[in-house]
Design a protein around this motif. Structure first.
Motif, PDB file in Angstrom:
ATOM      1  N   GLY A 208       0.825  -1.217   0.000  1.00 18.52           N
ATOM      2  CA  GLY A 208       0.000   0.000   0.000  1.00 18.52           C
ATOM      3  C   GLY A 208       0.852   1.256   0.000  1.00 18.52           C
ATOM      4  N   ILE A 209       1.904   1.257   0.832  1.00 23.63           N
ATOM      5  CA  ILE A 209       2.803   2.433   0.879  1.00 23.63           C
ATOM      6  C   ILE A 209       3.490   2.599  -0.484  1.00 23.63           C
ATOM      7  N   PHE A 210       3.823   1.479  -1.096  1.00 24.71           N
ATOM      8  CA  PHE A 210       4.439   1.536  -2.426  1.00 24.71           C
ATOM      9  C   PHE A 210       3.438   2.109  -3.449  1.00 24.71           C
ATOM     10  N   GLY A 211       2.152   1.757  -3.313  1.00 30.88           N
ATOM     11  CA  GLY A 211       1.108   2.296  -4.200  1.00 30.88           C
ATOM     12  C   GLY A 211       1.025   3.817  -4.062  1.00 30.88           C
ATOM     13  N   GLY A 212       1.076   4.293  -2.813  1.00 31.57           N
ATOM     14  CA  GLY A 212       1.060   5.739  -2.573  1.00 31.57           C
ATOM     15  C   GLY A 212       2.288   6.401  -3.172  1.00 31.57           C
ATOM     16  N   TYR A 213       3.428   5.706  -3.081  1.00 30.51           N
ATOM     17  CA  TYR A 213       4.697   6.202  -3.642  1.00 30.51           C
ATOM     18  C   TYR A 213       4.572   6.363  -5.156  1.00 30.51           C
ATOM     19  N   LEU A 214       3.963   5.333  -5.799  1.00 29.79           N
ATOM     20  CA  LEU A 214       3.809   5.369  -7.265  1.00 29.79           C
ATOM     21  C   LEU A 214       3.040   6.611  -7.701  1.00 29.79           C
ATOM     22  N   VAL A 215       1.953   6.907  -6.977  1.00 28.13           N
ATOM     23  CA  VAL A 215       1.114   8.050  -7.342  1.00 28.13           C
ATOM     24  C   VAL A 215       1.817   9.362  -6.970  1.00 28.13           C
ATOM     25  N   GLY A 216       2.309   9.429  -5.723  1.00 27.43           N
ATOM     26  CA  GLY A 216       2.923  10.675  -5.236  1.00 27.43           C
ATOM     27  C   GLY A 216       4.147  11.052  -6.036  1.00 27.43           C
ATOM     28  N   VAL A 217       5.060  10.093  -6.218  1.00 26.97           N
ATOM     29  CA  VAL A 217       6.332  10.375  -6.893  1.00 26.97           C
ATOM     30  C   VAL A 217       6.157  10.321  -8.406  1.00 26.97           C
TER      31      VAL A 217
ATOM     32  N   GLY B 113       4.997  14.027  -9.024  1.00 29.74           N
ATOM     33  CA  GLY B 113       6.367  14.523  -9.046  1.00 29.74           C
ATOM     34  C   GLY B 113       6.956  14.859  -7.687  1.00 29.74           C
ATOM     35  N   LEU B 114       6.465  14.221  -6.639  1.00 32.06           N
ATOM     36  CA  LEU B 114       7.041  14.435  -5.305  1.00 32.06           C
ATOM     37  C   LEU B 114       8.446  13.864  -5.246  1.00 32.06           C
ATOM     38  N   ASN B 115       9.283  14.460  -4.406  1.00 33.36           N
ATOM     39  CA  ASN B 115      10.637  13.941  -4.243  1.00 33.36           C
ATOM     40  C   ASN B 115      10.590  12.589  -3.513  1.00 33.36           C
ATOM     41  N   PRO B 116      11.212  11.532  -4.079  1.00 37.39           N
ATOM     42  CA  PRO B 116      11.159  10.210  -3.430  1.00 37.39           C
ATOM     43  C   PRO B 116      11.683  10.238  -1.999  1.00 37.39           C
ATOM     44  N   GLY B 117      12.755  10.976  -1.782  1.00 39.47           N
ATOM     45  CA  GLY B 117      13.346  11.062  -0.440  1.00 39.47           C
ATOM     46  C   GLY B 117      12.390  11.703   0.543  1.00 39.47           C
ATOM     47  N   VAL B 118      11.665  12.713   0.091  1.00 41.05           N
ATOM     48  CA  VAL B 118      10.702  13.404   0.967  1.00 41.05           C
ATOM     49  C   VAL B 118       9.581  12.436   1.365  1.00 41.05           C
ATOM     50  N   TYR B 119       9.096  11.689   0.375  1.00 43.92           N
ATOM     51  CA  TYR B 119       8.006  10.725   0.634  1.00 43.92           C
ATOM     52  C   TYR B 119       8.451   9.700   1.664  1.00 43.92           C
ATOM     53  N   MET B 120       9.623   9.084   1.446  1.00 42.18           N
ATOM     54  CA  MET B 120      10.086   8.012   2.335  1.00 42.18           C
ATOM     55  C   MET B 120      10.450   8.571   3.707  1.00 42.18           C
ATOM     56  N   ASN B 121      11.019   9.779   3.732  1.00 44.16           N
ATOM     57  CA  ASN B 121      11.365  10.392   5.019  1.00 44.16           C
ATOM     58  C   ASN B 121      10.103  10.672   5.837  1.00 44.16           C
TER      59      ASN B 121
END
Lengths: 270, 261
Positions: free
Chosen positions: B165-174, B178-186
Motif C-alpha cells: 500500500g505504501i508503495f502504491g502511494g509512492y507510485l502516485v505521489g512520486v 512529481g514528489l521527491n522520493p526522499g521526501v516521501y520516504m522520510n
C-alpha cells in the motif's frame, strides 16, 4: 446381561427436541455374532445406532458395555470405547481432501506411533481386504458408491476393532456388490471373531448374515431373535414387513381434508 | 400480542443459546491447540492456504488502496500546501487502520468462506461424526490448526499489505505528482512509530481469532439448528459466516482503536 453379551440395551428412550423417537428398547448384542437391526425407514434404526456409537447422548442406566454404563462415560472413557469400535457410515464418510490410503491412515497416525511406512503397508492390507488395493491413490470422488463404501469399511477396520457397526451396507448398491459386502461381513465374523451390528432394511441381506435380528417399528421393539424365530413370528407388523406388504391407508376423509385445508379453514367452513 | 411476545421470547432464548454454544465452541477451539494429533503439518498446510494463496488478492487490494490514498491524500494536502506529508498520511492510514481491516476482510472472503464450506460439507457428509467415532477430537484435528495458522498468517499478510500500500502511494505521489522520493520516504519514516505498528499487529491477531472462530463455528454447526443436512444449509452457513465475520471485524476494529488510542 449374560457373559456372552457385549452390549446391553435396557429400556432405552430417545428424544429429538420434544419428540420421542425410541420407546423402551431392550435387547442384547452377543459377542462374535452378527446382529441386524431392521425396520422400515424412520423407525429409529439410525438413532439407535447413534446411541450405540456414542454420537447421541444416552442417559444413565440404558446402555451397557460389558456391564459398564456407557451413559455414565466421561470423555476419556468414551474415547477408550471408541478405540474398540469401527463404524461404517451409510455414505462411507470418507474425507474428500485425502486419497483413499490417506483416509485409512488417519486413525493409525493419530492413535499409534507406527512409522509412516508401516502405516502405508497396513492401509494397503486393509484395502486389499476389501478388494481396493489398486485404488489406494484415488480420491474418494473418483470412486463409485460401492467402492466408497468398501473404502469406508477398510477405514473402519484400520484399528482392528472388536465391535463393528455398519449402517445400511447395501443401500444404493447393485446386488453383486451388496452380496460381496455381505460375504465380507461374514468373513470378518468368522476369521477375526468380530462382533458386528448391521443396520439395514434389506430383507435378503439381513437373512443371509444375521445371527440375531432386532426389529423396530415406530420407535418400539417389535421382535428380536434368530432368523428362524423372526420368520415364524406371528405378529401382524412383522409379517407385513417380511411379506413386503404396503402400508394400509387409515385416514378418513375428514382427516384428509383437514391436512389439505388446515384446521382453521375447516372450522370457518363449518 | 401474546404471539408477538412468544416470538420475541423464543428468538431471545435461541440467541442466548447460540451465544452459549459459541462460547463453548471457542473453549474447545483453544483446548484443541494442546491436544493430539500433532499440529505441525496441518498448520503448515493452513498457512499456505490462508497466507500464500491470499498473496495476490491482498497485494492487488493493497496496491489499489495505496494508490487511491495517494490521489485523495495529495488532493487534500495540496489545499494546505503540505504535499510533503503524503507519505505519512498514506503510511499511517494503512498501518493503523486499512492494512489490518482490508487483510481481515479479504482473507475472510477468500479463505474464511472456503473453511466454513469445507467444514459444513464434512458435517452433512457425516465426516465429523466419523472423526468422533475414531476417537479423534474434531476440534484438535480440524479447527485448532486453522487458528494457529491464522495467528501466524494474519500479521504477516497485514505487514505485506502495508508495504504494498505504501508503495502504491509512492507510485502516485512520486510518479504522478512529481514528489521527491526522499521526501516521501522520510515522511513515512518519521511519522510511523512503534505504537502504530503495534496497533496493527494487535488488530490483525484479533481479526484472525474472530474470523476463524465464526467461520469454523458456522461450518461445524451447519444444519444442526434446522435439523436438516443438505447443500442449502452449507450455502446458508457460508453466507452467514462471511457476513458475521465482516461485521465482527469492523466492530472489533472500532473497539481496539478506541482502547489503544
Amino acid at each position: 446381561m449374560g457373559e456372552r453379551c457385549v452390549i446391553d440395551v435396557v429400556n432405552l428412550n430417545s428424544f429429538y427436541g420434544g419428540r420421542q423417537v425410541l420407546h423402551d428398547i431392550t435387547f442384547s448384542i452377543a459377542r462374535n455374532e452378527v446382529t441386524v437391526i431392521m425396520g422400515v425407514s424412520g423407525c429409529g434404526k439410525t438413532t439407535l445406532l447413534r446411541h450405540l456409537v456414542g454420537l447421541k447422548k444416552t442417559g444413565p442406566g440404558q446402555l451397557f458395555l460389558e456391564g459398564e454404563d456407557i451413559g455414565g462415560f466421561n470423555v476419556a472413557a468414551m474415547n477408550r470405547y471408541r478405540r474398540r469400535i469401527g463404524v461404517l457410515f451409510q455414505s462411507g464418510a470418507l474425507f474428500n481432501s485425502m486419497t483413499v490410503a490417506e483416509n485409512i491412515a488417519v486413525p493409525l497416525s493419530v492413535h499409534s506411533r507406527l512409522a509412516a511406512e508401516t502405516i502405508r503397508i497396513i492401509a494397503t492390507i486393509k484395502l486389499h481386504q476389501v478388494g481396493l488395493s489398486q485404488f489406494r491413490d484415488y480420491m474418494p470422488s473418483q470412486l463409485s458408491g460401492g467402492m466408497q463404501k468398501r473404502a469406508g469399511l477398510a477405514r473402519a477396520l484400520a484399528m482392528d476393532p472388536e465391535i463393528l457397526f455398519v449402517d445400511e451396507p447395501s443401500s444404493g448398491l447393485d446386488p453383486i456388490t451388496a452380496a460381496g459386502l455381505d460375504e465380507l461381513i461374514l468373513e470378518l465374523r468368522d476369521t477375526l471373531g468380530m462382533t458386528i451390528i448391521v443396520v439395514t432394511h434389506e430383507l435378503e441381506s439381513a437373512f443371509r448374515i444375521a445371527d440375531q435380528i432386532v426389529m423396530l417399528d415406530r420407535g418400539r421393539l417389535l421382535a428380536a431373535g434368530t432368523v428362524e424365530q423372526i420368520k415364524a413370528n406371528p405378529d401382524e407388523r412383522v409379517i407385513q414387513f417380511l411379506q413386503r406388504q404396503a402400508e394400509q391407508k387409515q385416514d378418513d376423509n375428514q382427516k384428509y381434508l383437514e391436512r389439505l385445508l388446515g384446521e382453521s379453514e375447516l372450522h370457518l367452513q363449518a | 400480542m401474546l404471539r408477538f411476545v412468544q416470538f420475541v421470547g423464543s428468538r431471545a432464548l435461541d440467541n442466548v443459546e447460540g451465544l452459549g454454544r459459541m462460547g463453548v465452541f471457542f473453549a474447545h477451539l483453544l483446548r484443541g491447540i494442546f491436544r493430539a494429533p500433532g499440529k505441525f503439518r496441518p498448520v503448515l498446510k493452513q498457512i499456505q492456504f490462508i497466507g500464500t494463496r491470499s498473496f495476490f488478492v491482498i497485494g492487488f487490494t493493497a496496491l489499489s488502496t495505496g494508490m487511491v490514498l495517494g490521489l485523495q491524500g495529495h488532493y487534500t494536502l495540496a489545499k494546505f500546501g503540505s504535499e510533503s506529508l503524503l507519505g505519512a498520511a498514506v503510511a499511517l492510514s494503512l498501518i493503523r487502520e486499512l492494512g489490518p481491516v482490508l487483510t481481515g476482510l479479504m482473507v475472510t472472503g477468500r479463505a474464511g468462506s472456503a473453511m466454513c464450506a469445507e467444514i459444513g460439507i464434512m458435517r452433512i457428509d457425516e465426516q465429523i461424526d466419523a472423526l468422533e467415532c475414531m476417537a479423534i477430537d474434531p476440534h484438535a484435528y480440524l479447527t485448532s490448526p486453522k487458528l494457529i495458522a491464522a495467528l501466524i498468517a494474519f500479521p504477516l499478510l497485514t505487514a505485506y499489505c502495508n508495504v504494498v500500500g505504501i508503495f502504491g502511494g509512492y507510485l502516485v505521489g512520486v510518479g504522478l505528482f512529481g514528489l521527491n522520493p526522499g521526501v516521501y520516504m522520510n515522511s513515512v519514516e518519521t511519522s510511523v512509530e512503534w505504537s502504530d505498528v503495534h496497533m496493527g499487529i494487535v488488530k490483525s491477531c484479533c481479526f484472525a481469532v474472530l474470523m476463524i472462530w465464526i467461520c469454523t463455528y458456522k461450518g461445524y454447526f451447519t444444519g444442526v439448528d434446522e435439523g436438516n443436512f443438505g447443500p442449502e444449509q452449507v450455502s446458508n452457513s457460508t453466507t452467514r459466516a462471511v457476513v458475521l465475520s465482516s461485521i465482527a471485524i469492523l466492530l472489533c476494529d472500532y473497539i481496539v482503536t478506541s482502547i489503544m488510542t
